[in-house]
Design a protein around this motif. Sequence first.
Motif, mmCIF file in Angstrom:
data_model
loop_
_atom_site.group_PDB
_atom_site.id
_atom_site.type_symbol
_atom_site.label_atom_id
_atom_site.label_comp_id
_atom_site.label_asym_id
_atom_site.label_seq_id
_atom_site.Cartn_x
_atom_site.Cartn_y
_atom_site.Cartn_z
ATOM 1 N N ARG A 183 0.825 -1.211 0.000
ATOM 2 C CA ARG A 183 0.000 0.000 0.000
ATOM 3 C C ARG A 183 0.857 1.259 0.000
ATOM 4 O O ARG A 183 0.583 2.218 -0.742
ATOM 5 C CB ARG A 183 -0.916 -0.027 1.226
ATOM 6 N N ILE A 184 1.929 1.270 0.805
ATOM 7 C CA ILE A 184 2.840 2.409 0.836
ATOM 8 C C ILE A 184 3.571 2.534 -0.499
ATOM 9 O O ILE A 184 3.764 3.647 -1.023
ATOM 10 C CB ILE A 184 3.843 2.285 1.995
ATOM 11 N N GLY A 185 4.001 1.415 -1.070
ATOM 12 C CA GLY A 185 4.678 1.462 -2.364
ATOM 13 C C GLY A 185 3.817 2.115 -3.428
ATOM 14 O O GLY A 185 4.274 2.987 -4.178
ATOM 15 N N ASP A 186 2.558 1.710 -3.504
ATOM 16 C CA ASP A 186 1.633 2.306 -4.478
ATOM 17 C C ASP A 186 1.453 3.797 -4.219
ATOM 18 O O ASP A 186 1.435 4.610 -5.159
ATOM 19 C CB ASP A 186 0.272 1.604 -4.402
ATOM 20 N N LEU A 187 1.328 4.184 -2.953
ATOM 21 C CA LEU A 187 1.111 5.589 -2.623
ATOM 22 C C LEU A 187 2.336 6.440 -2.939
ATOM 23 O O LEU A 187 2.206 7.581 -3.402
ATOM 24 C CB LEU A 187 0.730 5.728 -1.150
ATOM 25 N N LEU A 188 3.526 5.913 -2.708
ATOM 26 C CA LEU A 188 4.734 6.671 -3.028
ATOM 27 C C LEU A 188 4.837 6.936 -4.524
ATOM 28 O O LEU A 188 5.216 8.039 -4.955
ATOM 29 C CB LEU A 188 5.974 5.937 -2.527
ATOM 30 N N LEU A 216 -1.351 10.190 3.130
ATOM 31 C CA LEU A 216 -1.117 10.275 1.687
ATOM 32 C C LEU A 216 -2.409 10.114 0.899
ATOM 33 O O LEU A 216 -2.603 10.768 -0.138
ATOM 34 C CB LEU A 216 -0.096 9.233 1.263
ATOM 35 N N GLU A 217 -3.287 9.260 1.372
ATOM 36 C CA GLU A 217 -4.561 9.091 0.681
ATOM 37 C C GLU A 217 -5.390 10.369 0.717
ATOM 38 O O GLU A 217 -6.163 10.648 -0.205
ATOM 39 C CB GLU A 217 -5.322 7.924 1.294
ATOM 40 N N GLU A 218 -5.184 11.167 1.771
ATOM 41 C CA GLU A 218 -5.869 12.460 1.849
ATOM 42 C C GLU A 218 -5.142 13.533 1.043
ATOM 43 O O GLU A 218 -5.762 14.395 0.432
ATOM 44 C CB GLU A 218 -5.968 12.898 3.317
ATOM 45 N N ILE A 272 -2.760 13.243 -1.643
ATOM 46 C CA ILE A 272 -2.519 13.094 -3.083
ATOM 47 C C ILE A 272 -3.620 13.711 -3.945
ATOM 48 O O ILE A 272 -3.319 14.422 -4.909
ATOM 49 C CB ILE A 272 -2.277 11.607 -3.426
ATOM 50 N N PRO A 273 -4.912 13.517 -3.640
ATOM 51 C CA PRO A 273 -5.937 14.098 -4.496
ATOM 52 C C PRO A 273 -5.937 15.636 -4.498
ATOM 53 O O PRO A 273 -6.512 16.244 -5.413
ATOM 54 C CB PRO A 273 -7.245 13.569 -3.894
ATOM 55 N N THR A 274 -5.296 16.260 -3.506
ATOM 56 C CA THR A 274 -5.265 17.720 -3.442
ATOM 57 C C THR A 274 -4.127 18.311 -4.267
ATOM 58 O O THR A 274 -4.066 19.545 -4.445
ATOM 59 C CB THR A 274 -5.111 18.207 -2.002
ATOM 60 N N LEU A 275 -3.201 17.478 -4.765
ATOM 61 C CA LEU A 275 -2.047 17.959 -5.485
ATOM 62 C C LEU A 275 -2.321 18.049 -6.977
ATOM 63 O O LEU A 275 -3.017 17.182 -7.536
ATOM 64 C CB LEU A 275 -0.845 17.023 -5.251
ATOM 65 N N PRO A 276 -1.797 19.055 -7.670
ATOM 66 C CA PRO A 276 -2.001 19.157 -9.113
ATOM 67 C C PRO A 276 -1.481 17.930 -9.830
ATOM 68 O O PRO A 276 -0.400 17.412 -9.504
ATOM 69 C CB PRO A 276 -1.191 20.415 -9.493
ATOM 70 N N GLU A 302 0.824 3.068 8.912
ATOM 71 C CA GLU A 302 -0.606 3.150 8.625
ATOM 72 C C GLU A 302 -1.087 4.599 8.668
ATOM 73 O O GLU A 302 -1.908 5.012 7.831
ATOM 74 C CB GLU A 302 -1.401 2.305 9.624
ATOM 75 N N ASP A 303 -0.582 5.374 9.635
ATOM 76 C CA ASP A 303 -0.909 6.800 9.694
ATOM 77 C C ASP A 303 -0.424 7.518 8.431
ATOM 78 O O ASP A 303 -1.107 8.396 7.894
ATOM 79 C CB ASP A 303 -0.246 7.451 10.914
ATOM 80 N N THR A 304 0.779 7.154 7.990
ATOM 81 C CA THR A 304 1.328 7.762 6.782
ATOM 82 C C THR A 304 0.458 7.447 5.571
ATOM 83 O O THR A 304 0.208 8.322 4.727
ATOM 84 C CB THR A 304 2.766 7.272 6.544
ATOM 85 N N ALA A 305 -0.005 6.224 5.484
ATOM 86 C CA ALA A 305 -0.871 5.843 4.363
ATOM 87 C C ALA A 305 -2.145 6.672 4.351
ATOM 88 O O ALA A 305 -2.576 7.166 3.295
ATOM 89 C CB ALA A 305 -1.195 4.350 4.440
#
Length: 255
Positions: A25-30, A244-246, A248-252, A238-241
């Motif tokens: 999950r972290i790999g995908d988010l990074l 990031l899920e919150e 990433i969608p806010t970034l251009p 888990e907190d980091t995940a």
Amino acid sequence: MPTPRLVAFDLDDTLAPSKSAIDPRIGDLLVRLAERVEVAIISGGQLAQFTAQVVDRLPDAPARVRHRIHLLPTCGTQYYRLTADGVATVYAHALSDDEKARALAAVEEEARRLGYWESQTWGPILEDRASQITFSALGQQAPLDAKSAWDPTGEKKNALRAAVAARLPDLEVRSGGSTSVDITHRGIDKAYGMRQLAEQTGIGLDDMLFVGDRLDPDGNDYPVLALGVACRAVDGWEDTAVLLEELIPTLPAGR
């Protein structure tokens, strides 16, 4: 804070449990994050630890995305970039042989004097990381439960750090991970690594976000907060995940 152009992370207990591989999950988010902004990982660990815990666990991504991932082992005394062919060196500032010898002697002698040189260990207690000497009380491969139980208040690490620092006034001695003390050139901490990121990328510190689990005054992430970089504290990967899920969608998209 403004929308960050670069997001930097501590490694152990921020992206993964200590000395463990990142969760998929972290790999995908990074990778998703690197599609939008520059991504950095800064830790006291050596490059081999970064590679085993993170790089080898990242999902496939285009070269332009991988190139946005910056690796700063030993708190920024080494700097690497990911390329299509692997890991490329930007710089590496090693300790001299004399500095290494004095650091190794001081930390072993003080650990023995204070009663912190343990007989039951998992791997080497002392490690030469070229630009950093690291003392790990229980060894580099100690299980998480043993590491957590060894010094839950940080009292042992702080006492050892102070004793070694008194003997090595020309070097930097700081608390590292849960059972470790790190020795580098003077002025080296995670704030140094963040300044190197700014210099290498041209991105100002005001445009960065740092994520770490030890932002308390005795923690090894605190120098980043003291530098004035925007920080977010987490308690495990888990907190980091969730963060990031919150975020990433806010970034251009498609920077």
